[in-house]
Design an enzyme around this catalytic site. Structure first.
Site, mmCIF file in Angstrom:
data_model
loop_
_atom_site.group_PDB
_atom_site.id
_atom_site.type_symbol
_atom_site.label_atom_id
_atom_site.label_comp_id
_atom_site.label_asym_id
_atom_site.label_seq_id
_atom_site.Cartn_x
_atom_site.Cartn_y
_atom_site.Cartn_z
ATOM 1 N N SER A 59 -12.057 6.142 -10.214
ATOM 2 C CA SER A 59 -11.790 7.213 -11.491
ATOM 3 C C SER A 59 -10.363 7.386 -11.446
ATOM 4 C CB SER A 59 -12.785 8.345 -11.275
ATOM 5 O OG SER A 59 -14.155 7.891 -11.300
ATOM 6 N N ILE A 61 -14.039 -6.395 -11.275
ATOM 7 C CA ILE A 61 -13.524 -6.903 -12.567
ATOM 8 C C ILE A 61 -14.550 -7.986 -13.210
ATOM 9 C CG2 ILE A 61 -11.313 -8.137 -13.811
ATOM 10 C CD1 ILE A 61 -10.985 -5.458 -12.164
ATOM 11 N N GLU A 91 -17.230 2.895 -16.625
ATOM 12 C CA GLU A 91 -16.680 3.529 -17.884
ATOM 13 C C GLU A 91 -16.654 5.180 -17.670
ATOM 14 O OE1 GLU A 91 -14.932 2.190 -20.043
ATOM 15 O OE2 GLU A 91 -15.746 0.329 -19.657
#
Length: 387
Positions: A132, A157, A367
Site C-alpha cells: 500500500s 503483477i 486496488e
C-alpha cells in the site's frame, strides 16, 4: 440523478450478460479445476468478444473502443464480473486506460496492439516490501546518458506472462516535504525480452484461479528515454490521472458476483424443502436473504452514484473508496451467507459458490485494502478541520 437505465444501457447489460452466460460460464469448471486458461481458448473467446463489440469496450471511440460513459462501463463490468475472473479479464480484455497517457508513438507501439487483441498490458507497482505504501518502493531507475537503467523487483503483477510489455513504476529521486523526504516516481515502458528484464512465475493464489501473477526482476535493465510514460518524476501524477476509476471497476465486478450468489441462494431457498416446507419460509433463512438484498442494493447505489459523479466531474476519492469498500465487503458477506443457506452443497465445486467465496477474499486487498479505503474516507472528513 436518474435511477433508470437508458435503452442503450439496457442493451449493454443484456448483450454482456448473454455473452457471459453463453461463452464464459461453460468454461469455468475447466479453469477452476486446472488453474490454467489455455491460449487457444483465450483466442476463441476473444474473437467472439470482438464480434459482439465487447472487447476493449472501456476505451474511447477515437482509439477504437466503445466510448462508454463511466456508468455504462460499470454496468458492463458488473455483468462480466459474474464469471470466473481469468475468463472475463483475459478473454474480454479491457486495456488499462493509462495507455491513453502515452505519446502517439507510444500508442502505436503499446495501446493499439492491445486494442486489436494482439497482446496485453500489465502494470508493475507493488513490491515485496512496499504494498500500500507505494512511496516506499525500492526499485529504482537512474539516468545514464540518454538511457535509464532500472533495478529492483516487483511482484503480484497480474497477467505479466501473456503481456508483451510492462509499465514499471520506479523511484527516480527524492524531494523534501513537511513530512520528510518523499520519493519521486517515474513510469517506464519495458518490453519483454529487454536485457536485464526477467519474469518469474508468481505465487499460487486461493482467489481467481487461472488469473496469473508474476515476479518481475530488473537487473541493470536499460531503456531509452522515449520509453518514459508521461514526464520524469511524474509517475504518480500519471497514475492518479488515469487509474482513478479502477476502484470502481473492482466494485462493479464484485456486484456481479454478489448478484449471482444471491440469485442462487434465492432459488435454492425457494426450492429446497425441509420439515415440510421450503427453507425460505423459515425466518433464519428469509432474514438472511433480506439482508443480502439490502446490502447489495446499498453497494450498487454507492457504485452507480460514484460512476455518475465521475462523468459529472464531481467525484471524490472518498466516493470511489466508499464504493470499493462497500461492494467488496458486501460480496464477502453475500457469498458466505449463500453458502450457509446451501449447507454442505454450497462448499462443493458443483456450484460456483465456493469459487465466488474464495475469489471474494482478494477484493478487500488489491486496488487498496479495506483499511486504505477507510483511511481515504476519514481523511476527507477530517481535512476541513485541520489547522
Amino acid at each position: 440523478m436518474h435511477f433508470g437505465m437508458t435503452d442503450e444501457q439496457r442493451m449493454i447489460v443484456e448483450t454482456t450478460r448473454a455473452f457471459v452466460e453463453a461463452e464464459l460460464y461453460p468454461h469455468e469448471a475447466l479453469v477452476e479445476r486446472t488453474g490454467h486458461l489455455p491460449m487457444e481458448l483465450i483466442r476463441e473467446i476473444q474473437s467472439k468478444a470482438m464480434a459482439a463489440g465487447l472487447y476493449a469496450a472501456n476505451m474511447p471511440e477515437e482509439v477504437g473502443g466503445a466510448g462508454l460513459d463511466t456508468l455504462s462501463w460499470l454496468l458492463y463490468e458488473r455483468e462480466l464480473g459474474r464469471a470466473n475472473y481469468a475468463l472475463h479479464w483475459t478473454c474480454v480484455a479491457r486495456p488499462s486506460n493509462i495507455l491513453l497517457a502515452g505519446t502517439e508513438a507510444q500508442r502505436q507501439k503499446y495501446l493499439y496492439p492491445c486494442l486489436r487483441g494482439e497482446t496485453w498490458d500489465c502494470l508493475a507497482m507493488t513490491e515485496p516490501g512496499a504494498g500500500s505504501d507505494l512511496r516506499g518502493m525500492q526499485a529504482s531507475a537512474r539516468q545514464d546518458g540518454s538511457d535509464w537503467v532500472l533495478n529492483g523487483t516487483k511482484h503480484f503483477i497480474s497477467h505479466a506472462d501473456i503481456a508483451s510489455f510492462t509499465i514499471a513504476f520506479m523511484a527516480t529521486g527524492e524531494e523534501d516535504t513537511p513530512r520528510g523526504k518523499k520519493k519521486k516516481i517515474t513510469a517506464f515502458f519495458v518490453d519483454k525480452g529487454t536485457p536485464g528484464f526477467t519474469l518469474r512465475e508468481g505465487y499460487r493464489n486461493v482467489s481467481h484461479r487461472g488469473y496469473s501473477n508474476a515476479i518481475l526482476d530488473f537487473d541493470d535493465c536499460r531503456v531509452p528515454a522515449e520509453n518514459i510514460l508521461g514526464e520524469v518524476h511524474k509517475g504518480f501524477e500519471v497514475a492518479n490521472d488515469w487509474l482513478g476509476a479502477t476502484r470502481l471497476q473492482v466494485a462493479a465486478t464484485c456486484l456481479g458476483r454478489a448478484d449471482r450468489a444471491l440469485d442462487l441462494a434465492v432459488r435454492y431457498a425457494a426450492e429446497r424443502r425441509q420439515f415440510g416446507q421450503a427453507i425460505g419460509k423459515f425466518q433464519g433463512v428469509s432474514f438472511k436473504l433480506a439482508d443480502m438484498a439490502m446490502e447489495l442494493k446499498a453497494a450498487e447505489l454507492l457504485t452507480w452514484e460514484a460512476g455518475w459523479k465521475f462523468d459529472q466531474g464531481s467525484v471524490t476519492e472518498a466516493d470511489m473508496a466508499m464504493a470499493k469498500l462497500k461492494a467488496s465487503e458486501v460480496l464477502a458477506m453475500v457469498a458466505d451467507e449463500a453458502i450457509q443457506i446451501h449447507g454442505g452443497m454450497g462448499l462443493m465445486d458443483d456450484l460456483p459458490l465456493e469459487r465466488i467465496w474464495r475469489d471474494a477474499r482478494v477484493e478487500r486487498i488489491w486496488e487498496g485494502t479495506s483499511e486504505i479505503q477507510r483511511h481515504i474516507i476519514s481523511r476527507q472528513l477530517l481535512r476541513p478541520h485541520e489547522s
